[in-house]
Design a protein around this motif. Sequence first.
Motif, PDB file in Angstrom:
ATOM      1  N   ILE A   1       0.662   4.026  -2.923  1.00 40.48           N
ATOM      2  CA  ILE A   1       0.333   5.419  -2.595  1.00 40.48           C
ATOM      3  C   ILE A   1       1.460   6.347  -3.037  1.00 40.48           C
TER       4      ILE A   1
ATOM      5  N   THR B   1       3.578   6.781   4.535  1.00 41.90           N
ATOM      6  CA  THR B   1       2.296   6.936   3.830  1.00 41.90           C
ATOM      7  C   THR B   1       1.930   8.410   3.709  1.00 41.90           C
TER       8      THR B   1
ATOM      9  N   ALA C   1      -4.754   8.054  -4.784  1.00 46.13           N
ATOM     10  CA  ALA C   1      -3.886   7.609  -3.686  1.00 46.13           C
ATOM     11  C   ALA C   1      -4.642   7.652  -2.364  1.00 46.13           C
ATOM     12  N   ARG C   2      -5.456   8.676  -2.186  1.00 45.23           N
ATOM     13  CA  ARG C   2      -6.256   8.785  -0.964  1.00 45.23           C
ATOM     14  C   ARG C   2      -7.246   7.623  -0.844  1.00 45.23           C
TER      15      ARG C   2
ATOM     16  N   TYR D   1       0.824  -1.208   0.000  1.00 42.45           N
ATOM     17  CA  TYR D   1       0.000   0.000   0.000  1.00 42.45           C
ATOM     18  C   TYR D   1       0.863   1.265   0.000  1.00 42.45           C
ATOM     19  N   ASN D   2       1.931   1.259   0.770  1.00 45.24           N
ATOM     20  CA  ASN D   2       2.810   2.434   0.787  1.00 45.24           C
ATOM     21  C   ASN D   2       3.445   2.669  -0.580  1.00 45.24           C
TER      22      ASN D   2
ATOM     23  N   TYR E   1      -6.795   4.628  -1.970  1.00 48.56           N
ATOM     24  CA  TYR E   1      -6.037   3.444  -1.552  1.00 48.56           C
ATOM     25  C   TYR E   1      -5.594   3.564  -0.094  1.00 48.56           C
ATOM     26  N   LEU E   2      -5.493   4.785   0.410  1.00 49.26           N
ATOM     27  CA  LEU E   2      -5.224   4.973   1.834  1.00 49.26           C
ATOM     28  C   LEU E   2      -6.383   4.416   2.648  1.00 49.26           C
TER      29      LEU E   2
ATOM     30  N   SER F   1       0.869   9.141  -5.937  1.00 50.25           N
ATOM     31  CA  SER F   1       1.124  10.532  -5.543  1.00 50.25           C
ATOM     32  C   SER F   1       2.174  11.157  -6.445  1.00 50.25           C
TER      33      SER F   1
ATOM     34  N   SER G   1       4.291  10.538   1.475  1.00 43.22           N
ATOM     35  CA  SER G   1       4.044  10.343   0.043  1.00 43.22           C
ATOM     36  C   SER G   1       2.868  11.185  -0.429  1.00 43.22           C
ATOM     37  N   LEU G   2       1.798  11.189   0.357  1.00 40.87           N
ATOM     38  CA  LEU G   2       0.633  11.991  -0.005  1.00 40.87           C
ATOM     39  C   LEU G   2       0.963  13.484   0.012  1.00 40.87           C
TER      40      LEU G   2
END
Length: 462
Positions: free
Chosen positions: A306, A336, A318-319, A302-303, A321-322, A310, A339-340
């Motif tokens: 994201i 995480t 990306a949000r 996931y990281n 998938y967060l 991003s 990255s955002l």
Amino acid sequence: MGKVPPSFRSIPTNQLMKKPTPSPPAPPRDYRNRTAVRDSTRLPQNTQPPPREPFRNPFKSPSLSDAKSLFNSIATTSRIPLDLKFHNSVLQSYAAIAAVDDTVKLFQHILKSQPKFSPGRSTFLILLSHACRATDSSIADVHRVLNLMVNSGCEPDQVTTDVVVRSLCETGRIDEAKDLMKELTEKHSPPDTYTYNFLLKHLCKCRSLRVAYEFVDEMRETFGVKPDLVSFTIMIDHVCNSKDLREAMFLVDQLGNAGFKPDCFVYNTIMKGYCTLSKGSEAVGVYKKMKEEGVEPDRVTYNTLIFGLSKSGRVEEARRYLKTMVDAGFEPDAATYTSLMNGMCRKGESLGALSLLEEMEAKGCAPNDCTYNTLLHGLCKARLMDKGMELYELMKSNGVKLESNGYGTLVRSLVKTGKVAEAYEVFDYAVDSKSLTDASAYSTLETTLKWLKKAKEQGLVV
């Protein structure tokens, strides 16, 4: 880390307060053993034990005649039986300073002068390691030791192959390691998977992919030694690092054909490759294929996803998938959120990234140096210098080190807005906190001041 200043906040301060970290329990008392308690002459508790004396090699020179004389002297005066451990120690000490040929000759001298000495496998491995590592050694020296080993009735095994391969690879003799592995496999014993993959990793690192493929094919077809999941992962990681992602997906198919199921690490490696190239769509495709194959994503998955989205400017995706990450039971960490923030700053949404810092701390996730520097860079690029300086003061009060991007952007922004004194202060902090080397920090400041001087001469700034 410290809290975000009040002017940053859109929610009450008390909601962002972190719970105090409990103090760690005191270590258990160091009770001395009974003998020490009875000893009235023991040292004070704050006295350090005396350091061990460094190993002293009994051989003063690489001269073979001197080595033989020293050994004979020790052998004739020793009051205890000379066992295998002693003879191995002699050979290892002499090998540290002598040529391969002389070390072998000392070994032969010991055999002749000590009829009761029966060399073991460990003895030959000492000679073999020396023959592979010595700068004066050739492949003929390695074969010489192997022949001694065989003639003494000690058949080379997987440990022998491992010593040969690792010693040769660590001295840069990759091709000789490959040839000797094939020779030992044919005449004595196939390598274990650890040795096989060790050599494969060095081939991928130091030779072309074609050479690595040829090695894998020959070992499989000629000797029946097949690659395992780790082998495919090594090759996939190599092609991903070389940005050949099409080849990586081909290897995934080959892995399946060989009867292995790609694991989470394999998919994460390929996703990382796509993300490095800012190919967010392809990274999502790998994620979907991973799910179709029944491989459950982990936090790294996931990281990575994201980060890739991003970086590609697809922050809203990306949000989403967060949220998927949280629903899957993985709490977002500093990587995480950073990255955002990076993605939002790239899109010019620096204030949104700032509010994300609030959200991050509110959930009990502590920002790291990279988080602050990413946000500082974004605020300065967006010319939000008031917010940027406020964040910088927060970083300084908490001893956060400046990274090169954040430092450079802040210094340039301050100079361009005529705040040269503040730029010098940032330079002082960067040097004092050892964020950057003195030369690097000064080079950035000097270049920026030269730009300012030139811009003034051209009338571009007042």
